[in-house]
Design a protein around this motif. Sequence first.
Motif, PDB file in Angstrom:
ATOM      1  N   PHE A  52     -25.888  19.963  16.943  1.00 30.03           N
ATOM      2  CA  PHE A  52     -24.441  20.059  16.755  1.00 30.03           C
ATOM      3  C   PHE A  52     -24.085  21.079  15.679  1.00 30.03           C
ATOM      4  CE2 PHE A  52     -26.169  16.230  14.674  1.00 30.03           C
ATOM      5  CZ  PHE A  52     -26.075  16.616  13.349  1.00 30.03           C
ATOM      6  N   ARG A  53     -25.088  21.741  15.118  1.00 29.68           N
ATOM      7  CA  ARG A  53     -24.805  22.721  14.060  1.00 29.68           C
ATOM      8  C   ARG A  53     -24.128  23.960  14.620  1.00 29.68           C
ATOM      9  NH1 ARG A  53     -30.318  23.629  10.966  1.00 29.68           N
ATOM     10  NH2 ARG A  53     -30.865  24.221  13.097  1.00 29.68           N
ATOM     11  N   HIS A  54     -24.418  24.263  15.895  1.00 31.30           N
ATOM     12  CA  HIS A  54     -23.770  25.392  16.559  1.00 31.30           C
ATOM     13  C   HIS A  54     -23.243  24.902  17.895  1.00 31.30           C
ATOM     14  CE1 HIS A  54     -25.825  27.833  13.573  1.00 31.30           C
ATOM     15  NE2 HIS A  54     -26.972  27.289  13.952  1.00 31.30           N
ATOM     16  N   ASP A  55     -22.037  25.317  18.241  1.00 24.34           N
ATOM     17  CA  ASP A  55     -21.459  24.869  19.497  1.00 24.34           C
ATOM     18  C   ASP A  55     -22.218  25.474  20.677  1.00 24.34           C
ATOM     19  OD1 ASP A  55     -19.808  23.536  21.203  1.00 24.34           O
ATOM     20  OD2 ASP A  55     -18.170  25.006  21.105  1.00 24.34           O
ATOM     21  N   GLY A  56     -22.431  24.669  21.700  1.00 22.22           N
ATOM     22  CA  GLY A  56     -23.120  25.138  22.896  1.00 22.22           C
ATOM     23  C   GLY A  56     -22.954  24.119  23.998  1.00 22.22           C
ATOM     24  N   PRO A  57     -23.461  24.401  25.168  1.00 19.26           N
ATOM     25  CA  PRO A  57     -23.377  23.443  26.273  1.00 19.26           C
ATOM     26  C   PRO A  57     -24.156  22.180  25.956  1.00 19.26           C
ATOM     27  CG  PRO A  57     -24.861  25.243  26.824  1.00 19.26           C
ATOM     28  CD  PRO A  57     -24.181  25.632  25.545  1.00 19.26           C
ATOM     29  N   LEU A  58     -23.641  21.052  26.360  1.00 20.82           N
ATOM     30  CA  LEU A  58     -24.270  19.761  26.071  1.00 20.82           C
ATOM     31  C   LEU A  58     -25.392  19.531  27.080  1.00 20.82           C
ATOM     32  CD1 LEU A  58     -24.162  17.258  24.273  1.00 20.82           C
ATOM     33  CD2 LEU A  58     -22.490  16.274  25.854  1.00 20.82           C
ATOM     34  N   ASP A  59     -26.573  20.073  26.776  1.00 23.51           N
ATOM     35  CA  ASP A  59     -27.674  20.070  27.730  1.00 23.51           C
ATOM     36  C   ASP A  59     -28.816  19.165  27.278  1.00 23.51           C
ATOM     37  OD1 ASP A  59     -29.867  20.730  29.407  1.00 23.51           O
ATOM     38  OD2 ASP A  59     -29.004  22.687  29.828  1.00 23.51           O
ATOM     39  N   MET A  60     -29.644  19.628  26.328  1.00 29.42           N
ATOM     40  CA  MET A  60     -30.749  18.877  25.724  1.00 29.42           C
ATOM     41  C   MET A  60     -31.977  18.703  26.618  1.00 29.42           C
ATOM     42  SD  MET A  60     -29.008  15.855  23.474  1.00 29.42           S
ATOM     43  CE  MET A  60     -27.460  16.053  22.603  1.00 29.42           C
ATOM     44  N   ARG A  61     -32.054  19.348  27.768  1.00 30.53           N
ATOM     45  CA  ARG A  61     -33.227  19.192  28.642  1.00 30.53           C
ATOM     46  C   ARG A  61     -34.351  20.117  28.182  1.00 30.53           C
ATOM     47  NH1 ARG A  61     -30.443  20.458  34.247  1.00 30.53           N
ATOM     48  NH2 ARG A  61     -29.615  22.081  32.865  1.00 30.53           N
ATOM     49  N   MET A  62     -35.490  19.536  27.852  1.00 26.51           N
ATOM     50  CA  MET A  62     -36.623  20.334  27.393  1.00 26.51           C
ATOM     51  C   MET A  62     -37.192  21.212  28.502  1.00 26.51           C
ATOM     52  SD  MET A  62     -38.676  17.679  24.933  1.00 26.51           S
ATOM     53  CE  MET A  62     -37.956  17.093  23.392  1.00 26.51           C
ATOM     54  N   ASP A  63     -37.184  20.688  29.729  1.00 27.95           N
ATOM     55  CA  ASP A  63     -37.757  21.448  30.834  1.00 27.95           C
ATOM     56  C   ASP A  63     -36.712  22.004  31.780  1.00 27.95           C
ATOM     57  OD1 ASP A  63     -37.063  18.953  31.721  1.00 27.95           O
ATOM     58  OD2 ASP A  63     -39.071  18.348  32.296  1.00 27.95           O
ATOM     59  N   ARG A  64     -35.444  21.953  31.383  1.00 26.63           N
ATOM     60  CA  ARG A  64     -34.345  22.539  32.153  1.00 26.63           C
ATOM     61  C   ARG A  64     -34.238  21.951  33.551  1.00 26.63           C
ATOM     62  NH1 ARG A  64     -32.341  27.164  29.547  1.00 26.63           N
ATOM     63  NH2 ARG A  64     -33.697  28.070  27.936  1.00 26.63           N
ATOM     64  N   ALA A  65     -34.646  20.712  33.713  1.00 26.88           N
ATOM     65  CA  ALA A  65     -34.566  20.049  35.011  1.00 26.88           C
ATOM     66  C   ALA A  65     -34.045  18.630  34.822  1.00 26.88           C
ATOM     67  CB  ALA A  65     -35.933  20.028  35.683  1.00 26.88           C
ATOM     68  N   GLY A  66     -33.410  18.093  35.867  1.00 31.26           N
ATOM     69  CA  GLY A  66     -32.921  16.730  35.816  1.00 31.26           C
ATOM     70  C   GLY A  66     -31.567  16.626  35.142  1.00 31.26           C
ATOM     71  N   PRO A  67     -31.056  15.388  34.985  1.00 30.29           N
ATOM     72  CA  PRO A  67     -29.743  15.172  34.370  1.00 30.29           C
ATOM     73  C   PRO A  67     -29.709  15.657  32.923  1.00 30.29           C
ATOM     74  CG  PRO A  67     -30.514  13.200  35.511  1.00 30.29           C
ATOM     75  CD  PRO A  67     -31.674  14.126  35.455  1.00 30.29           C
ATOM     76  N   SER A  68     -28.608  16.254  32.530  1.00 31.09           N
ATOM     77  CA  SER A  68     -28.423  16.741  31.172  1.00 31.09           C
ATOM     78  C   SER A  68     -27.749  15.679  30.310  1.00 31.09           C
ATOM     79  CB  SER A  68     -27.561  18.006  31.187  1.00 31.09           C
ATOM     80  OG  SER A  68     -26.238  17.678  31.593  1.00 31.09           O
ATOM     81  N   ALA A  69     -27.609  15.984  29.027  1.00 33.33           N
ATOM     82  CA  ALA A  69     -26.894  15.072  28.133  1.00 33.33           C
ATOM     83  C   ALA A  69     -25.433  14.941  28.557  1.00 33.33           C
ATOM     84  CB  ALA A  69     -26.991  15.577  26.697  1.00 33.33           C
TER      85      ALA A  69
END
Length: 316
Positions: free
Chosen positions: A115-132
Amino acid sequence: MTGHIPVMLEEVLATLRPRDGAIYLDATFGGGGYADAILSAAACTLWALDRDPDAIARGAALAAKHSGRLHLLHARFGDMLDSLAARGVTTLDGVVMDLGVSSFQIDESERGFSFRHDGPLDMRMDRAGPSAADLANTLPERELTSILSDLGEERHARRVARAILRERAEAPITTTARLAEIVRGSVPRDPSGIDGATRSFQALRIAVNDELGEIERGLAAAQSLLAPGGRLVVVSFHSLEDRIVKRAMVGAAGRAGTASRHDPAALMPAPAPEFDLLTYRALRPSAAEAASNPRSRSARLRGLERRATSRQGMPT
């Protein structure tokens, strides 16, 4: 490798004890700090896994530096048995695991981990599956509350969950800045100075990536791969991770609680443990490291060694 500082590197090497001719696994390649140090410490072979394709791509330069000795695989460490077996690797002399999110993932705003920098709410380590964002915008209140409480240890989980549901009814929550603002407005200020959004972000990240399940699967797989004398070294960064690691290692070393004397099982002789603890208490970073690298302050290192007997119990 800019921006990446491997945590407790000296302690990791001292516990792993790399030796010439051995085969090791860095189960969480990340920025390659441990991998580079292990390969520089001994004329050994190292396999390295990471579920993040960006980490594997970054490792090309390091693979060239240690030509023929570093082998990079895009895979989750919970799947290490299958990933290594497909390459003909069935035993290892040592495994290193550095749990949690990497510095690269935290620092890249487009990955949505911080949350220190604004960005898309993603959080996926492998860029697959449901995001945050998927979880924040679709989960029912009870399930969201459970995630925030169990995985983030957020005392005000229900209040935060209700705020998220209220806000997403107005408009989908798609950025880290908006979620952080919602969470901060739902919890009292922490006297320790910890940002109010920290626990909720941790909870969603762990849920998105099934981190605790991965740790359990990875620890079991690593133990099964270790050759006699092989060592497992794990660095964790919060209590949920460390609890799982401690329980797994204590159990493997036969130091878990015994059955009640009223239980018939207590009359049966306990099988000899296959492992010995290398750390009876978790090691902590030095004061100097904690001062120079704030991200290391919560680190805990634990180690385990397979006894120098074969899996059939005969001397090697």
